[in-house]
Enzyme design. Structure first.
Site, PDB file in Angstrom:
ATOM      1  N   LEU A   1       0.997  -1.264   0.097  1.00  0.00           N
ATOM      2  CA  LEU A   1      -0.006   0.071   0.038  1.00  0.00           C
ATOM      3  C   LEU A   1       0.876   1.208   0.001  1.00  0.00           C
ATOM      4  O   LEU A   1       2.004   1.217   0.077  1.00  0.00           O
ATOM      5  CB  LEU A   1      -0.992  -0.076   1.346  1.00  0.00           C
ATOM      6  CG  LEU A   1      -1.895  -1.071   1.366  1.00  0.00           C
ATOM      7  CD1 LEU A   1      -2.263  -1.484   2.534  1.00  0.00           C
ATOM      8  CD2 LEU A   1      -3.218  -0.885   0.259  1.00  0.00           C
ATOM      9  N   PRO A   2       0.357   2.667  -0.301  1.00  0.00           N
ATOM     10  CA  PRO A   2       1.082   3.668  -0.271  1.00  0.00           C
ATOM     11  C   PRO A   2       1.995   3.807   1.048  1.00  0.00           C
ATOM     12  O   PRO A   2       3.126   4.092   1.051  1.00  0.00           O
ATOM     13  CB  PRO A   2       0.299   4.678  -0.678  1.00  0.00           C
ATOM     14  CG  PRO A   2      -1.010   4.238  -1.427  1.00  0.00           C
ATOM     15  CD  PRO A   2      -1.095   2.771  -0.684  1.00  0.00           C
TER      16      PRO A   2
ATOM     17  N   THR B   1       6.057   0.900   2.405  1.00  0.00           N
ATOM     18  CA  THR B   1       7.184   1.474   3.088  1.00  0.00           C
ATOM     19  C   THR B   1       6.474   2.549   3.998  1.00  0.00           C
ATOM     20  O   THR B   1       5.601   3.589   3.525  1.00  0.00           O
ATOM     21  CB  THR B   1       8.251   2.169   2.206  1.00  0.00           C
ATOM     22  OG1 THR B   1       8.974   1.511   1.180  1.00  0.00           O
ATOM     23  CG2 THR B   1       9.233   3.144   3.137  1.00  0.00           C
TER      24      THR B   1
ATOM     25  N   LYS C   1      15.170  -0.143   5.303  1.00  0.00           N
ATOM     26  CA  LYS C   1      14.563   0.884   3.944  1.00  0.00           C
ATOM     27  C   LYS C   1      14.667   2.127   4.165  1.00  0.00           C
ATOM     28  O   LYS C   1      15.057   2.655   3.088  1.00  0.00           O
ATOM     29  CB  LYS C   1      13.278   0.060   3.756  1.00  0.00           C
ATOM     30  CG  LYS C   1      12.480   0.954   2.858  1.00  0.00           C
ATOM     31  CD  LYS C   1      12.863   0.469   1.383  1.00  0.00           C
ATOM     32  CE  LYS C   1      12.199   1.370   0.375  1.00  0.00           C
ATOM     33  NZ  LYS C   1      12.700   1.197  -1.013  1.00  0.00           N
TER      34      LYS C   1
ATOM     35  N   LYS D   1       7.887  11.001   0.599  1.00  0.00           N
ATOM     36  CA  LYS D   1       7.139  10.556   1.605  1.00  0.00           C
ATOM     37  C   LYS D   1       8.231   9.766   2.590  1.00  0.00           C
ATOM     38  O   LYS D   1       8.271   9.879   3.949  1.00  0.00           O
ATOM     39  CB  LYS D   1       6.224   9.680   1.285  1.00  0.00           C
ATOM     40  CG  LYS D   1       5.458   8.758   2.337  1.00  0.00           C
ATOM     41  CD  LYS D   1       5.266   7.162   2.089  1.00  0.00           C
ATOM     42  CE  LYS D   1       6.037   6.411   1.017  1.00  0.00           C
ATOM     43  NZ  LYS D   1       5.967   4.805   1.071  1.00  0.00           N
TER      44      LYS D   1
HETATM   45  P1  NAD Z   1       0.853   2.930  -5.897  1.00  0.00           P
HETATM   46  O1  NAD Z   1       0.328   4.206  -5.331  1.00  0.00           O
HETATM   47  O2  NAD Z   1       1.159   2.830  -7.026  1.00  0.00           O
HETATM   48  O3  NAD Z   1      -0.064   1.404  -5.325  1.00  0.00           O
HETATM   49  C1  NAD Z   1      -0.835   1.542  -4.152  1.00  0.00           C
HETATM   50  C2  NAD Z   1      -2.014   0.780  -4.338  1.00  0.00           C
HETATM   51  O4  NAD Z   1      -2.693   0.655  -3.059  1.00  0.00           O
HETATM   52  C3  NAD Z   1      -3.000   1.403  -5.283  1.00  0.00           C
HETATM   53  O5  NAD Z   1      -3.477   0.519  -6.414  1.00  0.00           O
HETATM   54  C4  NAD Z   1      -4.282   1.715  -4.397  1.00  0.00           C
HETATM   55  O6  NAD Z   1      -5.452   1.688  -5.162  1.00  0.00           O
HETATM   56  C5  NAD Z   1      -4.123   0.836  -3.245  1.00  0.00           C
HETATM   57  N1  NAD Z   1      -4.698   1.019  -2.190  1.00  0.00           N
HETATM   58  C6  NAD Z   1      -4.537   2.269  -1.413  1.00  0.00           C
HETATM   59  N2  NAD Z   1      -5.817   2.113  -0.454  1.00  0.00           N
HETATM   60  C7  NAD Z   1      -6.085   0.759  -0.395  1.00  0.00           C
HETATM   61  C8  NAD Z   1      -7.175   0.180   0.420  1.00  0.00           C
HETATM   62  N3  NAD Z   1      -7.739   0.883   1.363  1.00  0.00           N
HETATM   63  N4  NAD Z   1      -7.430  -1.208   0.067  1.00  0.00           N
HETATM   64  C9  NAD Z   1      -6.917  -1.958  -1.009  1.00  0.00           C
HETATM   65  N5  NAD Z   1      -6.102  -1.148  -1.812  1.00  0.00           N
HETATM   66  C10 NAD Z   1      -5.670  -0.020  -1.524  1.00  0.00           C
HETATM   67  O7  NAD Z   1       2.405   2.642  -4.980  1.00  0.00           O
HETATM   68  P2  NAD Z   1       3.541   1.692  -5.446  1.00  0.00           P
HETATM   69  O8  NAD Z   1       4.665   2.691  -6.185  1.00  0.00           O
HETATM   70  O9  NAD Z   1       2.890   0.494  -5.807  1.00  0.00           O
HETATM   71  O10 NAD Z   1       4.207   1.658  -3.982  1.00  0.00           O
HETATM   72  C11 NAD Z   1       3.797   0.965  -3.084  1.00  0.00           C
HETATM   73  C12 NAD Z   1       4.824   0.973  -1.738  1.00  0.00           C
HETATM   74  O11 NAD Z   1       6.111   0.637  -2.376  1.00  0.00           O
HETATM   75  C13 NAD Z   1       4.947   2.259  -0.966  1.00  0.00           C
HETATM   76  O12 NAD Z   1       5.275   2.297   0.160  1.00  0.00           O
HETATM   77  C14 NAD Z   1       6.332   2.698  -1.819  1.00  0.00           C
HETATM   78  O13 NAD Z   1       7.017   3.710  -1.108  1.00  0.00           O
HETATM   79  C15 NAD Z   1       7.006   1.299  -2.029  1.00  0.00           C
HETATM   80  N6  NAD Z   1       8.010   1.286  -2.965  1.00  0.00           N
HETATM   81  C16 NAD Z   1       7.633   1.679  -4.430  1.00  0.00           C
HETATM   82  C17 NAD Z   1       8.786   1.568  -5.437  1.00  0.00           C
HETATM   83  C18 NAD Z   1       8.508   2.292  -6.789  1.00  0.00           C
HETATM   84  O14 NAD Z   1       9.195   2.272  -7.425  1.00  0.00           O
HETATM   85  N7  NAD Z   1       7.114   2.544  -6.858  1.00  0.00           N
HETATM   86  C19 NAD Z   1      10.049   1.252  -4.867  1.00  0.00           C
HETATM   87  C20 NAD Z   1      10.251   0.553  -3.875  1.00  0.00           C
HETATM   88  C21 NAD Z   1       9.311   0.489  -2.704  1.00  0.00           C
END
Ligand code: NAD
Length: 340
Positions: free
Chosen positions: A92-93, A128, A204, A281
């Site tokens: 999740l975010p 994260t 992390k 964030k």
């Molecule tokens: P994102 O915003 O693309 O995806 C998050 C998903 O969670 C969305 O599809 C959203 O609809 C869903 N969501 C939100 N609230 C919800 C709920 N209540 N119930 C069900 N689903 C829900 O984010 P991301 O890029 O996939 O990143 C996810 C995590 O990974 C974050 O914590 C980010 O910091 C970490 N991260 C991301 C990357 C990257 O390159 N994008 C790399 C390493 C770590």
């Protein structure tokens, strides 16, 4: 075989054998959708009696459509996912979404299930988020006799998540780590047990503190070098084979044409990659946890102060555009950091 689009009814009671073979993946964003697909392909696609379930506030139908023919079920809510599956993965975010999904979905469901089922349940959170929030959620999960690990990832959406080459930084008990390892192996290359609950997130957050600062200084050096007449590809090659080498120069270089044999986000107008908003964030998570620990991070605070509303959804290497804008406007980039 057609894709299964049937909605699951709240099940699980009296169906423990099916629940034990079911895994739910909650959060199908940029990272989650790639991770979920790798897990499904490697562990579930060929198995007739196991079940793979996805759940997302927005993207679940989109996910299913991408994999026509795949037998993937949909859970309408995290509560339903928990009733259905013995293994629950969340991506999740950040902290508010994890608190909401656990406090209003996963935990109430676990509290309704008999101990015979909760004692076999494993929750893996790859978000994260704040270390203290993760620890308190894990305590609540463990109080239901279930297991939990924090398992944030290092690696981007295409080079890491899609390629199945993520590093998982895991915090939790030895038993929880051992149970999560074979599952995480389907989505990553390195699975590192960092210590007890919250330790994966601590690692992390420290990593991203370095990365956030590193990407800005690489942007500064690339801008200065090109201003001094250097070819961006020559400068990148020099730094890439010198003591300044780092991921931000040799993989995520912010200047188009600087890495002619690669295709970093700057070659696609900074689309994809790791969103600036998510990096900001993470820098916020670092400054919160550093303040609580009484640990000075002046460079981290300076990096956190770089914000540009138009770049929030672009890859964080787009900080280079911000620096260029400052140069055009004739402004020296000055960030106020309180003196100690
Ligand atoms: P994102 O915003 O693309 O995806 C998050 C998903 O969670 C969305 O599809 C959203 O609809 C869903 N969501 C939100 N609230 C919800 C709920 N209540 N119930 C069900 N689903 C829900 O984010 P991301 O890029 O996939 O990143 C996810 C995590 O990974 C974050 O914590 C980010 O910091 C970490 N991260 C991301 C990357 C990257 O390159 N994008 C790399 C390493 C770590």
């Amino acid at each position: 075989m057609k894709a299964s689009l049937r909605l699951l009814n709240a099940v699980a009671f009296g169906r423990s054998s099916q629940r034990s073979k079911s895994t739910s993946f909650i959060g199908l964003g940029r990272m989650g959708q790639e991770m979920a697909y790798n897990l499904f392909s490697k562990q579930f696609a060929q198995s007739k009696d196991s079940q793979f379930v996805v759940c997302d506030a927005v993207l679940r139908a989109f996910f299913i459509k991408q994999f026509p023919g795949a037998k993937i079920d949909i859970a309408g809510t995290p509560e339903e996912a928990t009733m259905t599956s013995q293994t629950i993965i969340t991506m999740l975010p950040s902290s508010p979404q994890v608190l909401s999904v656990y406090n209003t979905g996963i935990l109430p469901a676990l509290r309704m299930l008999p101990e015979e089922l909760t004692s076999k349940t494993l929750c893996i959170d790859s978000t994260t988020l704040d270390v203290d929030v993760a620890r308190s959620v894990a305590l609540d999960v463990v109080a239901t006799r279930s297991f939990m690990v924090d398992a944030p990832v290092s690696g981007g959406s295409s080079n890491g998540a899609k390629a199945g080459k993520l590093a998982f930084l895991v915090g939790g008990s030895d038993t929880a780590f051992k149970r999560s390892h074979p599952i995480l192996e389907n989505m990553g290359q390195r699975i590192i047990h960092c210590g007890p609950s919250g330790a994966g997130l601590a690692a992390k957050i420290c990593n991203n503190l370095i990365l956030g600062v590193q990407q800005i200084v690489v942007g500064e050096a690339m801008l200065l070098g090109t201003k001094l007449g250097l070819d961006p590809a020559v400068l990148s090659s020099v730094v890439g084979s010198s003591t300044g080498n780092c991921w931000s120069i040799s993989v995520n270089n912010p200047v188009p044409s600087a890495l002619p044999e690669q295709s970093p986000p700057c070659e696609r107008e900074y689309e994809g990659g790791f969103a600036t908003a998510l990096m900001l964030k993470d820098m916020g998570l670092a400054s919160n946890v550093a303040a609580l620990a009484g640990c000075p991070i002046p460079l981290g605070e300076a990096a956190e102060a770089f914000e540009h509303p138009n770049l929030a959804q672009k890859d964080f290497s787009s900080i280079y555009l911000f620096l260029k804008e400052m140069m055009k406007a004739g402004k020296a980039v000055k960030v106020d950091v309180e003196s100690p």
